[in-house]
Design an enzyme around this catalytic site. Structure first.
Site, mmCIF file in Angstrom:
data_model
loop_
_atom_site.group_PDB
_atom_site.id
_atom_site.type_symbol
_atom_site.label_atom_id
_atom_site.label_comp_id
_atom_site.label_asym_id
_atom_site.label_seq_id
_atom_site.Cartn_x
_atom_site.Cartn_y
_atom_site.Cartn_z
ATOM 1 N N ASP A 1 49.694 -0.820 100.964
ATOM 2 C CA ASP A 1 50.542 -1.852 100.324
ATOM 3 C C ASP A 1 51.900 -1.988 101.000
ATOM 4 O OD1 ASP A 1 51.414 0.607 99.204
ATOM 5 O OD2 ASP A 1 51.621 -0.183 97.168
ATOM 6 N N ASP B 1 50.723 -0.533 92.262
ATOM 7 C CA ASP B 1 50.494 -0.089 90.897
ATOM 8 C C ASP B 1 50.938 -1.144 89.885
ATOM 9 O OD1 ASP B 1 49.965 2.063 92.453
ATOM 10 O OD2 ASP B 1 51.684 3.256 91.828
HETATM 11 C C1 GLA Z 1 51.081 5.154 94.965
HETATM 12 C C2 GLA Z 1 52.142 4.090 95.176
HETATM 13 C C3 GLA Z 1 51.509 2.767 95.620
HETATM 14 C C4 GLA Z 1 50.576 2.984 96.823
HETATM 15 C C5 GLA Z 1 49.624 4.146 96.566
HETATM 16 C C6 GLA Z 1 48.840 4.519 97.790
HETATM 17 O O1 GLA Z 1 50.248 4.818 93.903
HETATM 18 O O2 GLA Z 1 52.866 3.888 93.992
HETATM 19 O O3 GLA Z 1 52.525 1.850 95.928
HETATM 20 O O4 GLA Z 1 51.315 3.152 97.995
HETATM 21 O O5 GLA Z 1 50.315 5.311 96.144
HETATM 22 O O6 GLA Z 1 48.015 3.474 98.181
#
Ligand code: GLA
Length: 391
Positions: free
Chosen positions: A44, A183
């Protein structure tokens, strides 16, 4: 929308408990789910793509302006699950306590203020059933749940993307985790029975039906993860790779191009980039497999993703590796991988529906035998994204 008592029993109960505790009724009720990351790990913040899913585990909040705040500054919070009370003043927000759940709420208020929106003093009661520090985004669920409330209380009326960015701002600036937007977007854009495909460059988001005849089994390794130091370090390595390769973000590099430039990168930086670039390619391949109904291929991509986490990104841990290894030996297994930031947390398994119950039981039993850790793997369903109601 006006709240109807039939919508959600836990939320109705929360509204009653709020009334008992604060002596006035909540004016707003909200719910926001946690998420599973299905393919596209650490892509992301590299402008990449992800397939994720909002789950039937959520944060829930009842809230109202605080009528007793004489100078209009005192906010009162109560977390039912942890039985913990917090109070803070709107003119004294710069006082985070390491690891404290109230940071996610104070940090949001700070972000609303920075965007020019004034939040009035409020009372809020929080509950939820997203496992904490497990990789199912309990923090983003809390942020989006509270974010919707603050959006109404401050009359900001943000778009979903603006709200997601406020949540990310809270993580990045207040909590100190330099996370991306996965997320928050997953919590907002989930749909029952559907996956979420997100493009973190164009912010195009689409729902894609769950692969037919499958469910997700989730096993908590019980290794608590903390997404600050190691996560931030991984992010820096990705940014360094992009800098050396002369691109805006790793999204702009194909696996072939990365191989051609391998010699220009420090070895560790190369492996970090290989993971991300590979993940972006796997998301595209996963989309195609879903479109063709090719479950075996989709599952295989999930397992390849885990192998890459393990060897290239080094964000797995022995316990999660064990869970994936056990999964591979069980009937109904299609694929499995670490989900989320990593360094502990959960493994997610794509399993044929008819085998799922037995799969959960065996996975739990074998994991306990091999690691001595008791975990109860569970079947999670794809749920609707965050929602708010007037009470
Ligand atoms: C966590 C972070 C997200 C993403 C994931 C890995 O959940 O909050 O932004 O980077 O790790 O994909």
């Amino acid at each position: 929308m006006k709240y109807d008592r039939q919508v959600d029993t836990a939320l109705t109960e929360l509204a009653e408990l709020f009334q008992q505790r604060y002596g006035h009724a909540p004016t707003l009720l909200s719910r926001a789910p946690g998420r599973l990351e299905i393919l596209g790990n650490h892509t992301d913040y590299n402008d990449g793509t992800v397939l994720s899913v909002a789950i039937d585990r959520a944060a829930r909040i009842a809230a109202a302006p605080n009528p007793e705040a004489k100078d209009g500054m005192l906010c009162r919070l109560y977390d039912i699950k942890g039985r913990s009370t917090r109070e803070f003043r709107l003119d004294d927000l710069d006082n985070r306590r390491r690891g404290d759940w109230a940071n996610y709420i104070k940090g949001l208020v700070v972000e609303f203020n920075l965007q020019g929106f004034k939040v009035p003093a409020f009372d809020a009661m929080v509950t939820g059933d997203v496992p904490l520090s497990a990789g199912m985004s309990s923090s983003a669920a809390l942020e989006m749940c509270m974010g919707l409330i603050l959006d109404r209380l401050s009359d900001a009326r943000l778009t979903w993307l603006e709200l997601a960015k406020i949540g990310q701002g809270c993580e990045n600036n207040y909590v100190g985790a330099h996370t991306g937007l996965l997320d928050q977007i997953s919590s907002l854009k989930g749909k029952a029975g559907q996956l979420i495909y997100s493009d973190f460059r164009s912010f195009e988001v689409q729902n894609v039906p769950m692969p037919a005849g499958t469910v997700f089994v989730v096993a908590n390794s019980m290794v608590k993860h903390n997404l600050t130091n190691e996560y931030n370090e991984r992010r820096e390595a990705c940014e360094e790779a992009a800098r050396i390769l002369g691109v805006k973000a790793l999204r702009d590099v194909t696996p072939e191009q990365l191989e051609e430039r391998k010699a220009d990168l420090p070895e560790v930086v190369y492996r970090r980039a290989k993971h991300v670039v590979g993940e972006i390619a796997r998301v595209a391949a996963g989309q195609a497999a879903l479109a063709n109904g090719d479950l075996d291929r989709f599952g295989q991509l999930m397992t390849e993703s885990h192998e890459s986490s393990r060897h290239n990104f080094e964000n797995s841990c022995p316990e999660i590796d064990t869970l994936v290894e056990i999964g591979r030996t069980l009937p109904g297994f299609l694929g499995a991988r670490i989900s989320g930031g990593g360094f502990g947390g959960i493994s997610v398994h794509l399993v044929k529906t008819e085998s799922a119950q037995a799969y959960c039981e065996q996975l739990g039993a074998f994991y306990q035998k091999r690691s001595g850790i008791c975990s109860r793997p569970m079947i999670l369903s794809a749920a609707d994204g965050a929602a708010i109601w007037e009470n």
